[in-house]
Scaffold this motif. Structure first.
Motif, short mmCIF file in Angstrom:
data_model
loop_
_atom_site.label_atom_id
_atom_site.label_comp_id
_atom_site.label_asym_id
_atom_site.label_seq_id
_atom_site.Cartn_x
_atom_site.Cartn_y
_atom_site.Cartn_z
N MET A 127 16.31 7.98 -4.26
CA MET A 127 15.47 8.13 -3.08
C MET A 127 14.70 6.86 -2.75
SD MET A 127 16.07 10.89 -1.55
CE MET A 127 14.71 10.86 -0.37
N GLU A 128 14.50 6.00 -3.72
CA GLU A 128 13.84 4.72 -3.43
C GLU A 128 14.69 3.90 -2.46
OE1 GLU A 128 12.23 0.68 -5.73
OE2 GLU A 128 12.85 2.45 -6.88
N ARG A 129 16.00 3.93 -2.68
CA ARG A 129 16.92 3.22 -1.78
C ARG A 129 16.93 3.88 -0.39
NH1 ARG A 129 23.48 2.49 -2.64
NH2 ARG A 129 23.75 0.81 -1.08
N VAL A 130 16.92 5.19 -0.37
CA VAL A 130 16.90 5.92 0.91
C VAL A 130 15.63 5.56 1.69
CG1 VAL A 130 16.77 8.22 1.96
CG2 VAL A 130 18.33 7.80 0.05
N GLU A 131 14.50 5.58 1.00
CA GLU A 131 13.23 5.27 1.66
C GLU A 131 13.23 3.85 2.22
OE1 GLU A 131 10.74 7.26 2.20
OE2 GLU A 131 11.09 8.96 0.86
N LYS A 132 13.83 2.93 1.49
CA LYS A 132 13.89 1.54 1.94
C LYS A 132 14.71 1.43 3.22
CE LYS A 132 14.54 -1.45 -1.27
NZ LYS A 132 15.23 -2.23 -2.33
N LEU A 133 15.88 2.07 3.23
CA LEU A 133 16.75 1.99 4.40
C LEU A 133 16.11 2.65 5.61
CD1 LEU A 133 20.16 2.75 2.62
CD2 LEU A 133 19.56 0.61 3.79
N TYR A 134 15.60 3.86 5.43
CA TYR A 134 14.98 4.54 6.57
C TYR A 134 13.69 3.85 7.00
CZ TYR A 134 18.15 8.52 6.79
OH TYR A 134 19.26 9.31 6.98
N GLY A 135 12.98 3.29 6.05
CA GLY A 135 11.76 2.57 6.40
C GLY A 135 12.06 1.41 7.34
#
Length: 369
Positions: A127-135
């Motif tokens: 989810m850290e990667r997901v948050e980075k992309l969506y951020g």
């Protein structure tokens, strides 16, 4: 049938040859150097009639675009590219253009879409990667919406919003399901369309990409071939841009037709976006998190009802059967989101009892789960 395909292949081959010859001349005039014959290889197309080709021009990889002018609105593409770039969004630079023929040479963003990266992160529980992309995607969207320059984009008006939703009646119900819509059902659908249009038009109005999702966002790549997920995405397929509701692109991103997330995560992202939008002046200070969540839900219903029709049209009219596999997720969005809003109770009850199970059976018969 084979004769027809052969004729189409011959026409496309001639178009590619014309495109390559034009691009060579255009680049020669632009850069003062002849790049020599361009041997481009096809990257296929998308949901439109555009075709893309990759080639090396003077040691730099570029994309050649074949966008037939009788099928594609090329001036709109150029207009939107200019506005989005001015607002700080990363769109491909247009290096040469011939709008009469429908030929373009554009910057190459590479091949790394958000979509497979998000699916990989989802599979790995990263989810850290997901948050980075969506951020990064949300920050880029805020830049676009906060831009104060005058716009030449057309309005996303009631007529266009309603016309889009009628694709559900025509292609999902009538053409795909052979579902005869009764007078009472027609009245219900019109009432639903009016409610959703009213909600959309009452929102703050901003620049809208209209397809801001994981298959139109690209992870930046540097000269050494390294991808950077902590940078704003490259944005493509923006030619349908309009001035419209502030939540439209956000719902395209977070309730993507190709990747789904838990409702709690989506709600958290929407609340975070609302706070940033207030800080940037995109929405007024009195526009609450709850306001944005409701607008987000109702805007998503307008979009997903439309998409149900579009995916069926792509399959039936254009022979792009792969979009049928995405119908279950879009139906899920329509069913679950509509159920959270009391004013849509009659619509969701009808949808769950009638068209939704009929389409589920249709897909099952076709071997699509």
């Amino acid at each position: 049938m084979n004769t027809v395909k052969a004729d189409v292949d011959a026409i496309q081959a001639r178009r590619q040859e014309q495109l390559e010859n034009w691009a060579r001349q255009a680049i020669t005039e632009r850069d003062g150097r002849d790049p020599g014959p361009l041997h481009a290889h096809s990257l296929g197309g998308d949901a439109s009639f555009r075709r893309y080709f990759r080639c090396s021009i003077l040691a730099v990889t570029r994309l050649l675009v074949d966008a037939p002018p009788d099928r594609e609105d090329n001036p709109a593409f150029v207009r939107a590219a200019a506005e989005f770039s001015r607002a700080g969004m990363r769109t491909p630079e247009i290096l040469a253009q011939n709008l009469e023929q429908g030929f373009l040479v554009v910057e190459d963003f590479g091949d790394q879409l958000y979509w497979p990266a998000l699916l990989e992160a989802q599979r790995d529980g990263d989810m850290e990667r997901v948050e980075k992309l969506y951020g990064q995607a949300m920050l880029a969207l805020l830049d676009l919406q906060a831009d104060q320059h005058a716009s030449e984009l057309p309005p996303y008006d009631r007529g266009r919003l309603e016309q889009e939703m009628r694709l559900f009646d025509d292609w999902f119900c009538a053409e795909m399901l052979n579902w005869p819509i009764s007078d009472s059902e027609r009245t219900l659908l019109q009432k639903t369309r009016q409610l959703l249009c009213d909600a959309a038009l009452q929102q703050p109005q901003v620049r809208v990409h209209r397809d801001y999702h994981s298959r139109n966002l690209m992870i930046p790549i540097d000269a050494e071939g390294v991808h950077h997920e902590d940078q704003p995405p490259g944005v493509i397929d923006f030619q349908d841009a309009v001035i419209g509701p502030v939540t439209y692109d956000l719902v395209s991103l977070l309730r993507d037709c190709y990747v789904a997330w838990p409702a709690a995560d989506v709600r958290r992202w929407v609340n975070s976006y609302a706070q940033l939008a207030r800080q940037r002046g995109v929405v007024p200070a009195e526009y609450t998190d709850a306001d944005m969540q409701r607008d987000f839900d109702l805007m998503g219903l307008q979009r997903h009802i439309k998409v149900l029709g579009i995916f069926c049209r792509l399959a039936l009219r254009d022979g792009k059967q792969r979009y049928l596999a995405d119908l279950p997720l879009v139906m899920h969005y329509v069913s679950t989101v509509a159920a959270e809003h009391a004013e849509l109770a009659e619509f969701v009850d009808w949808f769950r009892r009638g068209p939704m199970p009929a389409m589920q059976q249709k897909l099952s018969d076709l071997g699509i789960s």
